[in-house]
Design a protein around this motif. Structure first.
Motif, mmCIF file in Angstrom:
data_model
loop_
_atom_site.group_PDB
_atom_site.id
_atom_site.type_symbol
_atom_site.label_atom_id
_atom_site.label_comp_id
_atom_site.label_asym_id
_atom_site.label_seq_id
_atom_site.Cartn_x
_atom_site.Cartn_y
_atom_site.Cartn_z
ATOM 1 N N TRP A 172 0.876 -1.155 0.000
ATOM 2 C CA TRP A 172 0.000 0.000 0.000
ATOM 3 C C TRP A 172 0.919 1.212 0.000
ATOM 4 C CZ3 TRP A 172 -3.313 1.257 4.939
ATOM 5 C CH2 TRP A 172 -3.997 2.463 4.734
ATOM 6 N N ASP A 200 -2.583 -1.386 -4.990
ATOM 7 C CA ASP A 200 -3.453 -1.042 -3.861
ATOM 8 C C ASP A 200 -4.249 0.224 -4.228
ATOM 9 O OD1 ASP A 200 -4.575 -0.785 -1.261
ATOM 10 O OD2 ASP A 200 -2.832 -1.752 -0.388
ATOM 11 N N ILE A 201 -5.009 0.740 -3.280
ATOM 12 C CA ILE A 201 -5.912 1.856 -3.576
ATOM 13 C C ILE A 201 -5.228 3.074 -4.195
ATOM 14 C CG2 ILE A 201 -7.784 1.314 -1.998
ATOM 15 C CD1 ILE A 201 -6.443 3.099 0.088
ATOM 16 N N ILE A 237 -6.769 -3.749 -6.658
ATOM 17 C CA ILE A 237 -7.725 -3.892 -5.546
ATOM 18 C C ILE A 237 -9.053 -3.254 -5.959
ATOM 19 C CG2 ILE A 237 -7.185 -1.673 -4.429
ATOM 20 C CD1 ILE A 237 -7.213 -3.096 -1.730
ATOM 21 N N TRP A 274 -12.499 4.778 2.357
ATOM 22 C CA TRP A 274 -11.357 5.526 1.798
ATOM 23 C C TRP A 274 -11.748 6.727 0.944
ATOM 24 C CZ3 TRP A 274 -7.682 4.024 4.728
ATOM 25 C CH2 TRP A 274 -7.418 2.680 4.994
ATOM 26 N N TRP A 308 -8.107 -8.242 -6.179
ATOM 27 C CA TRP A 308 -8.377 -8.547 -4.759
ATOM 28 C C TRP A 308 -9.480 -7.616 -4.304
ATOM 29 C CZ3 TRP A 308 -4.965 -5.777 -0.757
ATOM 30 C CH2 TRP A 308 -4.114 -4.836 -1.351
ATOM 31 N N ASP A 310 -11.697 -5.901 -1.377
ATOM 32 C CA ASP A 310 -11.375 -5.500 0.000
ATOM 33 C C ASP A 310 -12.511 -4.696 0.638
ATOM 34 O OD1 ASP A 310 -9.844 -5.241 2.281
ATOM 35 O OD2 ASP A 310 -8.689 -3.531 1.547
ATOM 36 N N MET A 311 -12.378 -4.467 1.910
ATOM 37 C CA MET A 311 -13.263 -3.612 2.729
ATOM 38 C C MET A 311 -14.719 -4.089 2.640
ATOM 39 S SD MET A 311 -10.837 -1.696 3.725
ATOM 40 C CE MET A 311 -11.440 -0.239 4.582
ATOM 41 N N ARG A 407 -11.101 -10.210 1.147
ATOM 42 C CA ARG A 407 -10.808 -10.148 2.575
ATOM 43 C C ARG A 407 -11.948 -10.777 3.375
ATOM 44 N NH1 ARG A 407 -9.309 -4.660 5.712
ATOM 45 N NH2 ARG A 407 -11.561 -4.435 5.777
ATOM 46 N N TRP A 420 -7.358 -13.765 1.478
ATOM 47 C CA TRP A 420 -6.115 -13.604 2.228
ATOM 48 C C TRP A 420 -6.477 -13.393 3.688
ATOM 49 C CZ3 TRP A 420 -8.081 -9.020 0.516
ATOM 50 C CH2 TRP A 420 -7.791 -7.851 1.218
ATOM 51 N N ASP A 423 -5.272 -8.104 7.694
ATOM 52 C CA ASP A 423 -4.219 -7.179 8.134
ATOM 53 C C ASP A 423 -3.478 -7.705 9.357
ATOM 54 O OD1 ASP A 423 -5.112 -5.624 6.097
ATOM 55 O OD2 ASP A 423 -6.149 -4.172 7.367
ATOM 56 N N PHE A 456 1.730 -7.065 7.655
ATOM 57 C CA PHE A 456 1.148 -5.869 7.031
ATOM 58 C C PHE A 456 1.430 -4.628 7.880
ATOM 59 C CE2 PHE A 456 -2.645 -3.059 6.777
ATOM 60 C CZ PHE A 456 -2.547 -2.680 5.453
ATOM 61 N N HIS A 481 3.039 -8.312 1.446
ATOM 62 C CA HIS A 481 2.210 -7.097 1.438
ATOM 63 C C HIS A 481 2.446 -6.317 2.723
ATOM 64 C CE1 HIS A 481 -0.988 -4.357 0.584
ATOM 65 N NE2 HIS A 481 -1.779 -4.778 1.546
HETATM 66 C C1 GLC Z 1 -7.084 -2.679 4.055
HETATM 67 C C2 GLC Z 1 -6.560 -3.985 3.452
HETATM 68 C C3 GLC Z 1 -5.097 -3.835 3.132
HETATM 69 C C4 GLC Z 1 -4.906 -2.666 2.173
HETATM 70 C C5 GLC Z 1 -5.480 -1.396 2.778
HETATM 71 C C6 GLC Z 1 -5.461 -0.240 1.787
HETATM 72 O O1 GLC Z 1 -6.506 -2.444 5.283
HETATM 73 O O2 GLC Z 1 -6.791 -5.062 4.310
HETATM 74 O O3 GLC Z 1 -4.598 -5.017 2.566
HETATM 75 O O4 GLC Z 1 -3.563 -2.498 1.897
HETATM 76 O O5 GLC Z 1 -6.832 -1.612 3.170
HETATM 77 O O6 GLC Z 1 -6.206 -0.554 0.669
#
Ligand code: GLC
Length: 680
Positions: A172, A200-201, A237, A274, A308, A310-311, A407, A420, A423, A456, A481
């Motif tokens: 990230w 990642d984001i 992601i 986010w 992947w 997430d959230m 996640r 996976w 965190d 992480f 990661h």
């Molecule tokens: C969450 C995810 C992590 C990622 C982060 C930013 O915490 O579990 O893997 O890096 O968000 O997207």
């Protein structure tokens, strides 16, 4: 034998694929009772020897006895021992003791509390908050058969493409295409094997799903094409929430379809993640899954072959209502006397603003037009997102396997994607925790999984990363990661990067064998990782072992998970061959007798144990999965009677592979050697 018992009005979850009639006779193996609040309570006495496997992703040991767990998918950043739940809910439990073996699966998407000998060590008490569920009772003669029966109930595990068994680098905080290219180049320059890079984001425009920052990632299609030349895949992601913003196409199209979860007053439920304020797709609706899935198309058209998700618990940073409640409490306290209880209440109110249980009661789904409050179905949310993505893949490229890991998860989602382990931290205890989760995840159907190698959260160290990688050598998902602002964790950042590279060469040499073991497990409804009890049910020491795992056909892993340890103790339930790896072409072969052994393991060494008459296959190695030659092997094993190994191979991509067509039987004759070369 599987029996189904129905209580109340169960919510359909899509977890079960077998259509069984409900029993009319009462469930005798457990005491059942409905309490005045309408919760269903199941009670069972436990003998001193009883071992409990299952519950998939959770803290603590392989044996889940002695703690109180909850099925409640949670965005938890801190996997400490007292946590009742992590990101997934996997409601399958196996009770095992010398005179009794059975499994129970509780198919319900709401909160379930599992007191597994916590309040009383001799009693398991399970509380199903909704009072409604389908309970499946599974009885078989062995643990292995029980696991297989469970998969026949819930369906075959997701199959990733073969390249997804390669090493994946992720972080990230990669600021743009240039940085990602540099990371790739640093790996290639040093001959560190690599198959994929996660985005990642940071790649998104303002963290909006399905967009990318044109300044930093000007042309994702061209970028992916360039990486493909290097035999690398980009894995972006995707988060669950859609930013509330008119003019942002996914929001507009979701709004036009009325695709988002609603508050009681009929307006869209909004919470911050986010990108800021977001709406949440109602993944319980088929039309919404189709719409959300279609949003992946431009990325798929750009050549992306893996994602992947997430959230998707869903994680909620805060809602306006939650903030208002906390401030209201602050105002009440401000106007009155402050005692210590009020102060603590205030701290709790503000520190609990994210993922606030109250917020999960503020919104509704409409699976068939009628509103269902979110907390009733909470644990299904991530699974719905996984299903949406997987179904989109099927539409886009029906014949091709894609990489997907999520996640949050629920049983049923194991058919659509991997996962996976969330965190974790750069803590030594998290190597052991990851190990202990693996067999229980496999038992619940999740075969494609792995943890954030190196950890992480917080700063890793060279020795910790190396020991993490030594576990990762054997996990299907092998991804490094790390979180934003933590120490840079790519292998080449460390002085001892060559040791880590050597460890990866072993992974790549083992990859065709590991893939073969994975595919055979998936296609026969088996497990890749098993508690030792599955293979040695009569051996009390093996049954209670908490830090070693059986792997595939007759192998066992026992990683080092303590800092500065010069090795570790290992219990061998029978004679085994120790392979002490350092490098693809550098290992010791040591036959050992049944019993306890201290195994010396310097920082660059890690063990694999092989039962007699079984074998491990090493190919010559390579720097990316497509380079591996799976026709020439060094075979390691102590063969004392005429034996055979079934090697599974395919193109690594076909979506419906044929097990029989992929198998090659390799005979292994006793020749007094521990190592032999074969060419197929
Ligand atoms: C969450 C995810 C992590 C990622 C982060 C930013 O915490 O579990 O893997 O890096 O968000 O997207």
């Amino acid at each position: 034998m599987i029996r189904k018992y129905t209580f109340g009005t169960p919510f359909p979850t899509d977890a079960v694929v077998l259509d069984l009639p409900a029993e009319t006779a009462p469930l005798n193996s457990m005491e059942t009772q409905t309490d005045p609040e309408g919760r269903l309570i199941l009670r069972l006495s436990l003998s001193p020897e009883e071992v409990i496997f299952g519950l998939g992703q959770n803290v603590r040991g392989i044996d889940k006895r002695g703690h109180r767990y909850e099925s409640w998918n949670s965005d938890i950043f801190n996997h400490t021992e007292e946590r009742p739940s992590l990101y997934g809910s996997h409601n399958f439990l196996v009770f095992f003791r010398p005179d009794r073996l059975f499994g129970i699966y509780l198919d319900d998407p709401g909160k379930i509390v599992w007191d597994l000998g916590c309040t009383r060590y001799d009693t398991a008490e399970i509380t199903v908050e909704s009072g409604s569920l389908n309970l499946y009772l599974l009885e078989e003669d062995s643990l292995t058969e029980l696991a297989r029966a469970f998969r026949s109930l819930t369906g075959r595990s997701y199959l990733p493409p073969r390249w997804a068994f390669g090493y994946i680098q992720s972080r990230w905080g990669y600021a743009g295409e240039d940085e990602v290219r540099e990371v790739a180049a640093e790996h290639r320059k040093r001959h560190i094997p690599l198959d994929a890079l996660c985005l990642d984001i940071d790649y998104m425009d303002g963290y909006r799903n399905f967009t990318w920052r044109k300044d930093a990632f000007p042309d994702l299609k061209r970028f992916q094409a360039a990486m493909k030349e290097e035999h690398l895949r980009l894995v972006p992601i995707i988060d669950a929430g859609i930013k509330v913003e008119e003019g942002y196409a996914p929001y507009d199209s979701g709004k036009a379809r009325d695709a988002f979860c609603k508050k009681e007053d009929g307006s869209d439920f909004v919470a911050a993640v986010w990108p800021g304020r977001c709406c949440f797709p109602d993944f319980l609706r088929e039309d919404v899954r189709r719409w959300f899935g279609s949003l992946y198309t431009p990325l798929l058209e750009a050549g992306i072959e893996g994602f992947w998700n997430d959230m998707n618990e869903p994680a909620l940073f805060y809602t306006d209502e939650g903030v208002a409640d906390a401030f209201a409490l602050a105002d009440r306290i401000r106007s009155g006397s402050v005692d210590y209880e009020a102060a603590w209440g205030l701290m709790r109110a503000f520190s609990g603003i994210a993922n606030n249980p109250e917020d999960y009661r503020r919104f509704y789904h409409r699976p068939d037009g009628k509103p269902v409050r979110h907390d009733r179905v909470h644990n299904l949310y991530g699974a719905g997102m996984t299903r949406a993505t997987s179904e989109a893949f099927r539409c886009f490229a029906p014949d091709k396997r894609m990489l997907l890991f999520s996640r949050s998860s629920f049983i049923g989602a194991h058919r659509y994607g991997g996962m996976w382990q969330g965190d974790n931290f750069s803590w030594w205890s998290h190597i052991k925790l990851a190990l202990q989760m693996l067999p229980n995840l496999n038992l619940c159907g999740f075969l494609y999984c792995g943890c954030d190698l190196g950890g992480f959260g917080c700063d890793t160290t060279e020795d910790l990363l190396e020991r993490f990688l030594q576990l990762g050598v054997f996990t299907p998902l092998m991804r490094n990661h790390s979180a934003l602002h933590t120490r840079e964790q790519e292998i080449y950042r460390f002085a001892s990067w060559e040791i880590m590279r050597d460890t990866l060469t072993v992974r790549y040499a083992l990859l065709p064998w590991l893939y073969s073991e994975f595919m055979k497990a998936a296609l026969t409804d088996g497990m890749l990782f098993r508690p030792l009890a599955f293979d040695f049910p009569q051996d009390r020491r093996a049954v209670h072992t908490q830090d070693q795992l059986m792997l595939g056909d007759g192998c066992m892993i026992a990683p080092v998970y303590e800092q500065n340890a010069a090795g570790r103790y290992v219990y061998l339930p029978e004679d085994m061959l120790l392979i002490r790896f350092r490098f693809v072409a550098d290992y010791d072969l040591v036959p050992l007798e049944k019993g306890d052994h201290w195994i010396d393991l310097a920082l660059n060494e890690f063990p694999l144990f092989v039962r007699k008459n079984r074998a491990v296959f090493l190919c010559p190695g390579g720097e990316y999965s497509e380079e591996l030659d799976d026709s020439r092997f060094t075979v390691l094993g102590q063969i004392e009677t005429e034996s055979a190994y079934d090697l599974y191979r395919d193109d690594g991509l076909t979506s419906d592979p044929d097990l029989a067509a992929g198998l090659t039987r390799i005979s292994l004759s006793p020749d007094g050697k521990l190592k032999r070369e074969i060419v197929l």
